[in-house]
Design a protein around this motif. Structure first.
Motif, PDB file in Angstrom:
ATOM      1  N   ALA A 125      -2.878 -12.817 -12.087  1.00 27.42           N
ATOM      2  CA  ALA A 125      -1.438 -12.268 -11.671  1.00 27.42           C
ATOM      3  C   ALA A 125      -0.809 -12.365 -13.025  1.00 27.42           C
ATOM      4  CB  ALA A 125      -0.981 -13.213 -10.891  1.00 27.42           C
ATOM      5  N   ALA A 126      -1.047 -13.099 -14.003  1.00 26.96           N
ATOM      6  CA  ALA A 126      -0.505 -13.018 -15.256  1.00 26.96           C
ATOM      7  C   ALA A 126      -0.457 -11.746 -16.017  1.00 26.96           C
ATOM      8  CB  ALA A 126      -0.773 -14.148 -16.113  1.00 26.96           C
ATOM      9  N   SER A 127      -1.863 -11.221 -15.713  1.00 23.62           N
ATOM     10  CA  SER A 127      -2.121 -10.057 -16.467  1.00 23.62           C
ATOM     11  C   SER A 127      -1.606  -8.715 -15.803  1.00 23.62           C
ATOM     12  CB  SER A 127      -3.808  -9.785 -16.489  1.00 23.62           C
ATOM     13  OG  SER A 127      -3.875  -9.283 -14.901  1.00 23.62           O
ATOM     14  N   LEU A 128      -1.145  -8.907 -14.669  1.00 29.18           N
ATOM     15  CA  LEU A 128      -0.152  -7.638 -13.859  1.00 29.18           C
ATOM     16  C   LEU A 128       1.226  -7.740 -14.177  1.00 29.18           C
ATOM     17  CD1 LEU A 128      -1.823  -8.212 -10.184  1.00 29.18           C
ATOM     18  CD2 LEU A 128      -2.297  -6.178 -12.148  1.00 29.18           C
ATOM     19  N   GLY A 129       1.490  -8.878 -14.908  1.00 31.15           N
ATOM     20  CA  GLY A 129       3.146  -9.004 -15.258  1.00 31.15           C
ATOM     21  C   GLY A 129       4.132  -9.396 -14.198  1.00 31.15           C
ATOM     22  N   VAL A 130       3.375  -9.777 -13.055  1.00 28.44           N
ATOM     23  CA  VAL A 130       4.428 -10.273 -11.825  1.00 28.44           C
ATOM     24  C   VAL A 130       5.050 -11.533 -12.284  1.00 28.44           C
ATOM     25  CG1 VAL A 130       2.588  -9.433 -10.197  1.00 28.44           C
ATOM     26  CG2 VAL A 130       2.400 -12.001 -10.793  1.00 28.44           C
ATOM     27  N   ILE A 142       1.558  -2.625  -6.687  1.00 27.22           N
ATOM     28  CA  ILE A 142       2.162  -3.729  -7.684  1.00 27.22           C
ATOM     29  C   ILE A 142       2.373  -3.035  -8.946  1.00 27.22           C
ATOM     30  CG2 ILE A 142       1.412  -5.828  -8.810  1.00 27.22           C
ATOM     31  CD1 ILE A 142      -0.389  -6.573  -6.343  1.00 27.22           C
ATOM     32  N   LYS A 143       1.605  -2.343  -9.524  1.00 24.03           N
ATOM     33  CA  LYS A 143       1.941  -1.717 -11.054  1.00 24.03           C
ATOM     34  C   LYS A 143       3.170  -0.764 -10.920  1.00 24.03           C
ATOM     35  CE  LYS A 143      -3.103  -1.979 -12.094  1.00 24.03           C
ATOM     36  NZ  LYS A 143      -4.372  -1.619 -12.442  1.00 24.03           N
ATOM     37  N   THR A 148       0.895  -1.213  -0.060  1.00 25.28           N
ATOM     38  CA  THR A 148      -0.064  -0.095   0.121  1.00 25.28           C
ATOM     39  C   THR A 148       1.079   1.179  -0.102  1.00 25.28           C
ATOM     40  OG1 THR A 148      -0.103   0.146   2.379  1.00 25.28           O
ATOM     41  CG2 THR A 148      -1.934  -1.099   1.309  1.00 25.28           C
ATOM     42  N   LEU A 149       2.203   1.048   0.264  1.00 30.40           N
ATOM     43  CA  LEU A 149       2.992   2.231   0.402  1.00 30.40           C
ATOM     44  C   LEU A 149       3.759   2.589  -0.701  1.00 30.40           C
ATOM     45  CD1 LEU A 149       3.637   2.124   4.335  1.00 30.40           C
ATOM     46  CD2 LEU A 149       2.045   3.471   3.041  1.00 30.40           C
ATOM     47  N   ILE A 150       3.815   1.507  -1.638  1.00 26.53           N
ATOM     48  CA  ILE A 150       4.861   1.673  -2.879  1.00 26.53           C
ATOM     49  C   ILE A 150       4.544   2.699  -3.801  1.00 26.53           C
ATOM     50  CG2 ILE A 150       5.993   0.379  -4.416  1.00 26.53           C
ATOM     51  CD1 ILE A 150       5.695  -2.086  -2.860  1.00 26.53           C
ATOM     52  N   SER A 151       4.815   3.846  -3.638  1.00 24.85           N
ATOM     53  CA  SER A 151       4.613   4.774  -4.746  1.00 24.85           C
ATOM     54  C   SER A 151       5.641   4.609  -5.847  1.00 24.85           C
ATOM     55  CB  SER A 151       4.743   6.279  -3.912  1.00 24.85           C
ATOM     56  OG  SER A 151       6.132   6.674  -3.652  1.00 24.85           O
ATOM     57  N   ALA A 190       5.530  -0.959  -8.930  1.00 17.52           N
ATOM     58  CA  ALA A 190       6.792  -1.809  -8.793  1.00 17.52           C
ATOM     59  C   ALA A 190       7.162  -2.445 -10.008  1.00 17.52           C
ATOM     60  CB  ALA A 190       6.639  -2.977  -7.628  1.00 17.52           C
ATOM     61  N   VAL A 191       6.235  -3.029 -10.852  1.00 21.64           N
ATOM     62  CA  VAL A 191       6.398  -3.572 -12.015  1.00 21.64           C
ATOM     63  C   VAL A 191       6.917  -2.597 -12.993  1.00 21.64           C
ATOM     64  CG1 VAL A 191       5.047  -4.723 -14.077  1.00 21.64           C
ATOM     65  CG2 VAL A 191       4.591  -5.401 -11.837  1.00 21.64           C
ATOM     66  N   ASN A 192       6.517  -1.456 -13.009  1.00 23.23           N
ATOM     67  CA  ASN A 192       6.769  -0.536 -13.946  1.00 23.23           C
ATOM     68  C   ASN A 192       7.948   0.189 -13.873  1.00 23.23           C
ATOM     69  OD1 ASN A 192       4.276  -0.428 -15.331  1.00 23.23           O
ATOM     70  ND2 ASN A 192       3.315   1.123 -14.106  1.00 23.23           N
ATOM     71  N   ALA A 193       8.597  -0.177 -12.468  1.00 20.84           N
ATOM     72  CA  ALA A 193       9.973   0.429 -12.190  1.00 20.84           C
ATOM     73  C   ALA A 193      11.062  -0.677 -12.788  1.00 20.84           C
ATOM     74  CB  ALA A 193      10.089   0.691 -10.541  1.00 20.84           C
ATOM     75  N   GLY A 194      10.674  -1.768 -13.044  1.00 15.69           N
ATOM     76  CA  GLY A 194      11.571  -2.615 -13.379  1.00 15.69           C
ATOM     77  C   GLY A 194      11.844  -3.804 -12.622  1.00 15.69           C
ATOM     78  N   LEU A 195      11.223  -3.771 -11.340  1.00 17.10           N
ATOM     79  CA  LEU A 195      11.338  -4.945 -10.092  1.00 17.10           C
ATOM     80  C   LEU A 195      10.837  -6.048 -10.404  1.00 17.10           C
ATOM     81  CD1 LEU A 195      10.777  -2.025  -7.382  1.00 17.10           C
ATOM     82  CD2 LEU A 195      12.777  -3.446  -7.620  1.00 17.10           C
TER      83      LEU A 195
END
Length: 379
Positions: free
Chosen positions: A197-202, A166-167, A119-122, A169-174
């Motif tokens: 989960a697959a649709s989110l790119g995790v 989640i989005k 919830t805190l991952i800006s 973090a994924v967009n940051a390349g993590l």
């Protein structure tokens, strides 16, 4: 931790990045009892009120390690060659010196992972995690249904905030993984969840079987799955491990009997498959936990079996061979009628010792959630 995808499809994603390639024919030597991975519950502070929280997190605790003490703990980890630290809580991002401590650990060559409610991952936080070289970001998400997730996590809006985290973090390349606590109330949605989960790119989904520590002691039996639900669940994981091989890796934890079931299903109970299950490790074997006040436990769920405290003794003194021996050779100590007589106890180590302790009153008793006796009796 049972690496379902590696057992089923022979390939991982995040775990290969962290540990290197391994498999049934070549188990991982990434961690060891005297050189374990560490789950560091670095703070008890949390902005959620999860129904099952194993540390009963909430307000800040005055007994938490100071920054100076935390940096010394990093030195203690480095002294024994800890390969990886998983920052957890509470919510680790609420600790004011989190990034300072993480940066110091990274400078010592320790691989960095965070377990967070997300919830805190800006965007800014995600960038800092990426810049520090975090290998993996594990984010709790217990359903595709926001209403259930918010109820289980105790705060309205937790689902939407976690999804944004989640989005970001994924967009940051993590490398991002989802952490799903399995209960009787959400186990049927696992297929839909894996598609989501697959649709989110995790890159990973870890299924945590519901333990019984902390607030979970207040949950009644209706939260625990049946053997019938379990069989459907495991076969779903096998199916999706094949479907998403190399894209998303699937793992489970707090239930080494998952590995035994898969070894029997896919490996015909071969010694190679079963030894791989044993090599996967668990509480006190390839991992330990350090609590906010410096107490050391075999893992974060065994809060009733204190090994020592890093304020009183260094980790190299706490992690003596005799201290971890009961977790390396757990099968010798099991005395519950089912676990002690089980043909697979050497590999499974009796399931979750926290459930045994809190649900039966005996740490070396049976894990009441293990469905194998019922399943094997029917076959």
């Amino acid at each position: 931790m049972i690496p379902i995808s590696v057992m089923v499809a022979g390939i991982g994603t995040t775990s290969f990045k962290i540990k290197g390639r391994y498999g049934v024919e070549r188990p991982s030597g990434f961690a060891a009892p005297l050189r374990p991975a560490v789950t560091w519950n670095i703070t008890k502070r949390c902005n959620l009120k999860c129904l099952h929280c194993y540390v009963d997190a909430g307000p800040a605790d005055s007994s938490e390690l100071t920054t100076e003490e935390a940096l010394d703990v990093v030195d203690q980890m480095a002294e024994i060659g800890v390969p990886m630290v998983i920052f957890s809580g509470g919510e680790p991002l609420l600790r004011p010196d989190f990034f300072d401590v993480a940066s110091y650990a990274g400078s010592k060559g320790i691989k960095l992972v965070i377990s967070t409610n997300g919830t805190l991952i800006s965007k800014e936080v995600a960038k800092r995690l990426k810049d520090l070289g975090f290998y993996y970001v594990g984010i709790s998400l217990d359903s595709v249904d926001g209403e259930y997730h918010d109820y289980f996590r105790g705060v309205k809006g937790a689902f939407s905030s976690a999804l944004l985290g989640i989005k970001n973090a994924v967009n940051a390349g993590l490398d991002v993984g989802l952490r799903f606590t399995v209960t009787a109330k959400n186990i049927a949605e696992v297929p839909k969840y894996l598609e989501f989960a697959a649709s989110l790119g995790v890159r990973r989904v870890t299924f945590y079987h519901l333990s019984a520590a902390g607030r979970a002691q207040r949950l009644d039996k209706s939260w625990y799955y049946t053997p019938e639900q379990y069989v459907a669940f495991i076969h779903t994981l096998i199916e999706y491990a094949r479907k998403y091989a190399g894209e998303i890796e699937i793992e489970t934890t707090l239930a080494p009997y998952d590995g035994v079931y898969i070894a029997l299903t896919l490996g015909n109970g071969s010694e190679e498959y079963l030894k791989f299950v044993e090599s996967a490790g668990g509480c006190g074997r390839k991992m330990i936990s350090i609590y906010p006040n410096g107490d050391v436990y075999p893992c974060q769920f065994l809060d009733f079996y204190r090994l020592g405290n890093v304020r009183e003794r260094r980790l190299r003194e706490i992690l003596r061979p005799d201290a971890v021996e009961p977790f390396v050779n757990t099968e010798k100590y099991l005395r519950g009628p089912r676990c002690s007589a089980c043909a697979y106890k050497r590999y499974c180590k009796g399931g979750d010792r926290a459930r045994a302790y809190y649900l039966t009153g005996d740490m070396w008793g049976d894990d009441p959630l293990c469905p194998l006796p019922s399943i094997l009796a029917r076959n």
